[in-house]
Design an enzyme around this catalytic site. Sequence first.
Site, PDB file in Angstrom:
ATOM      1  N   CYS A 149      20.561  53.268  36.877  1.00 32.94           N
ATOM      2  CA  CYS A 149      19.873  52.022  37.504  1.00 32.94           C
ATOM      3  C   CYS A 149      18.500  51.784  36.991  1.00 32.94           C
ATOM      4  O   CYS A 149      18.238  50.796  36.760  1.00 32.94           O
ATOM      5  CB  CYS A 149      19.852  52.566  39.024  1.00 32.94           C
TER       6      CYS A 149
HETATM    7  N1  LIG Z   1      23.545  55.971  43.433  1.00 36.43           N
HETATM    8  C1  LIG Z   1      23.079  55.123  42.479  1.00 36.43           C
HETATM    9  O1  LIG Z   1      22.495  54.386  42.971  1.00 36.43           O
HETATM   10  C2  LIG Z   1      23.625  55.333  41.232  1.00 36.43           C
HETATM   11  C3  LIG Z   1      23.236  54.486  40.126  1.00 36.43           C
HETATM   12  C4  LIG Z   1      23.646  54.662  39.012  1.00 36.43           C
HETATM   13  C5  LIG Z   1      24.356  56.117  38.481  1.00 36.43           C
HETATM   14  N2  LIG Z   1      24.605  56.624  39.431  1.00 36.43           N
HETATM   15  C6  LIG Z   1      25.612  57.830  39.024  1.00 36.43           C
HETATM   16  O2  LIG Z   1      26.835  57.623  39.263  1.00 36.43           O
HETATM   17  C7  LIG Z   1      27.543  58.860  39.705  1.00 36.43           C
HETATM   18  C8  LIG Z   1      27.760  58.939  41.284  1.00 36.43           C
HETATM   19  O3  LIG Z   1      26.831  58.616  42.183  1.00 36.43           O
HETATM   20  P1  LIG Z   1      26.807  58.632  43.581  1.00 36.43           P
HETATM   21  O4  LIG Z   1      25.313  58.067  44.059  1.00 36.43           O
HETATM   22  O5  LIG Z   1      28.155  57.761  44.034  1.00 36.43           O
HETATM   23  O6  LIG Z   1      27.069  60.186  44.028  1.00 36.43           O
HETATM   24  P2  LIG Z   1      27.505  60.630  45.443  1.00 36.43           P
HETATM   25  O7  LIG Z   1      27.540  59.635  46.719  1.00 36.43           O
HETATM   26  O8  LIG Z   1      26.945  61.827  45.541  1.00 36.43           O
HETATM   27  O9  LIG Z   1      29.148  60.892  45.296  1.00 36.43           O
HETATM   28  C9  LIG Z   1      29.764  61.798  44.434  1.00 36.43           C
HETATM   29  C10 LIG Z   1      31.148  61.636  44.378  1.00 36.43           C
HETATM   30  O10 LIG Z   1      31.556  62.696  43.351  1.00 36.43           O
HETATM   31  C11 LIG Z   1      32.445  63.700  44.061  1.00 36.43           C
HETATM   32  N3  LIG Z   1      32.230  65.029  43.440  1.00 36.43           N
HETATM   33  C12 LIG Z   1      31.027  65.623  43.692  1.00 36.43           C
HETATM   34  N4  LIG Z   1      31.148  66.848  42.967  1.00 36.43           N
HETATM   35  C13 LIG Z   1      32.418  66.669  42.292  1.00 36.43           C
HETATM   36  C14 LIG Z   1      33.042  67.653  41.541  1.00 36.43           C
HETATM   37  N5  LIG Z   1      32.476  68.945  41.245  1.00 36.43           N
HETATM   38  N6  LIG Z   1      34.244  67.639  41.242  1.00 36.43           N
HETATM   39  C15 LIG Z   1      34.891  66.321  41.641  1.00 36.43           C
HETATM   40  N7  LIG Z   1      34.492  65.359  42.380  1.00 36.43           N
HETATM   41  C16 LIG Z   1      33.004  65.647  42.802  1.00 36.43           C
HETATM   42  C17 LIG Z   1      32.276  63.445  45.349  1.00 36.43           C
HETATM   43  O11 LIG Z   1      33.309  64.038  46.145  1.00 36.43           O
HETATM   44  P3  LIG Z   1      33.596  64.700  47.313  1.00 36.43           P
HETATM   45  O12 LIG Z   1      32.139  65.074  47.884  1.00 36.43           O
HETATM   46  O13 LIG Z   1      34.155  64.037  48.460  1.00 36.43           O
HETATM   47  O14 LIG Z   1      34.099  65.936  46.987  1.00 36.43           O
HETATM   48  C18 LIG Z   1      31.920  62.093  45.708  1.00 36.43           C
HETATM   49  O15 LIG Z   1      33.011  61.263  45.682  1.00 36.43           O
HETATM   50  C19 LIG Z   1      26.248  60.062  39.474  1.00 36.43           C
HETATM   51  O16 LIG Z   1      26.521  60.864  38.370  1.00 36.43           O
HETATM   52  C20 LIG Z   1      25.041  59.120  39.673  1.00 36.43           C
HETATM   53  O17 LIG Z   1      23.976  59.654  38.779  1.00 36.43           O
HETATM   54  C21 LIG Z   1      24.147  56.527  40.764  1.00 36.43           C
END
Ligand SMILES: NC(=O)c1ccc[n+]([C@@H]2O[C@H](COP(=O)([O-])OP(=O)(O)OC[C@H]3O[C@@H](n4cnc5c(N)ncnc54)[C@H](OP(=O)(O)O)[C@@H]3O)[C@@H](O)[C@H]2O)c1
Length: 345
Positions: A149
């Site tokens: 981001c």
């Molecule tokens: N948030 C942002 O603004 C943003 C912007 C750009 C990029 N990103 C990137 O996008 C990715 C996701 O971010 P997010 O903000 O959506 O994170 P999040 O809200 O913490 O969600 C993470 C997801 O991954 C799953 N998960 C976590 N550990 C896992 C594992 N070991 N095996 C399988 N599933 C797993 C979780 O499922 P459960 O907990 O239900 O199991 C949840 O569905 C990250 O790499 C982040 O750096 C985020």
Amino acid sequence: MIKVGIAGASGYTGLELIRLLANHTKVKLSVLTSETYQNNSIADVFPSLNGIIDINLQSLDSQALQSCDVVFLALPHTAGMDLVPQLMESDCKVIDLSADYRLKNPDDYLEWYSVTHTHPELLSQVVYGLPELNREKIKNAKGVANPGCYPTSVILALAPLLKTDWIDFESIISDSKSGISGAGRKTSITTHFAEANEGLTPYSLVNHRHTPEIEQELSNLAGKPIKISFSPHLIPMNRGMLSTIYINLTNKLNDEHLTEHYEKFYGNEFFVRILDKGKFAKTQSVSGSNFCDIGIKLDNRVNRLVLTSAIDNLIKGASGQAIQNMNIMLGFEEKTGLQSPAIFP
Ligand SMILES: NC(=O)c1ccc[n+]([C@@H]2O[C@H](COP(=O)([O-])OP(=O)(O)OC[C@H]3O[C@@H](n4cnc5c(N)ncnc54)[C@H](OP(=O)(O)O)[C@@H]3O)[C@@H](O)[C@H]2O)c1
């Protein structure tokens, strides 16, 4: 209809993918994963989806995901690293929202993420997915590394300057602020309400993991190594990101000329809006949308340029940009499912 899988559907970027794809005319959600909520309906996890999407979440399983035409990996870094080659070997296109395939030098990944990359041979094949700057490569890619981001907001703002001799390339400073959803749905002390509310918190100053990603892409565009000072802050709002970028100038410029140069650089790009002279980008104008607004202001007193660049961290900074990449990879109209303006107020 194209079958879509989302690994990490119970997270914030996963939910945003589901919300946006629910209005996409060419795709059908097929596989959604979560470890914590497996066997529950996604609408039980996010009641906002009640009556719209009723799919049971399942555990991360490469077989199920391989049955899809496109898979979005919305997982923390490393969790999907080994899935990328499996999906790419099958007939599936993969868009990874994590940082795993963004840095093209595996030594940089080790240095900044403290993990040895398990598939360094794939790093050059997985295309860095910033559509406005990399569209041709994205068109033919089987795998895309969706940009971070902060990098999206900073790179789009600086790109038009990188082939000019107007700026001191050693003077770039980005002071950036992110809403709390940037940290994902998991809880931590830093994002706890009482810790974050009513405060503005700098974090990871001088060593944030997005620094090498920004420098990698700016250097590629400029054709020479570029380093920047990058100062991220956490701001108590749910979503939105603003980068205010300061650059010393080597020549005297004027606002009209600079604005024209930016407008020409981005031409007909729908999702990058160059603001009229004297206007500053603000998160209220982009939150809930896939737009990046860029404001340009010269500080003639000190011969410095001040850029403002605003995005929604979850949309142009993540899930919206991922869908834009999917549209390009599949030959769909690029704006499909992404034309909503900001939600304001
Ligand atoms: N948030 C942002 O603004 C943003 C912007 C750009 C990029 N990103 C990137 O996008 C990715 C996701 O971010 P997010 O903000 O959506 O994170 P999040 O809200 O913490 O969600 C993470 C997801 O991954 C799953 N998960 C976590 N550990 C896992 C594992 N070991 N095996 C399988 N599933 C797993 C979780 O499922 P459960 O907990 O239900 O199991 C949840 O569905 C990250 O790499 C982040 O750096 C985020």
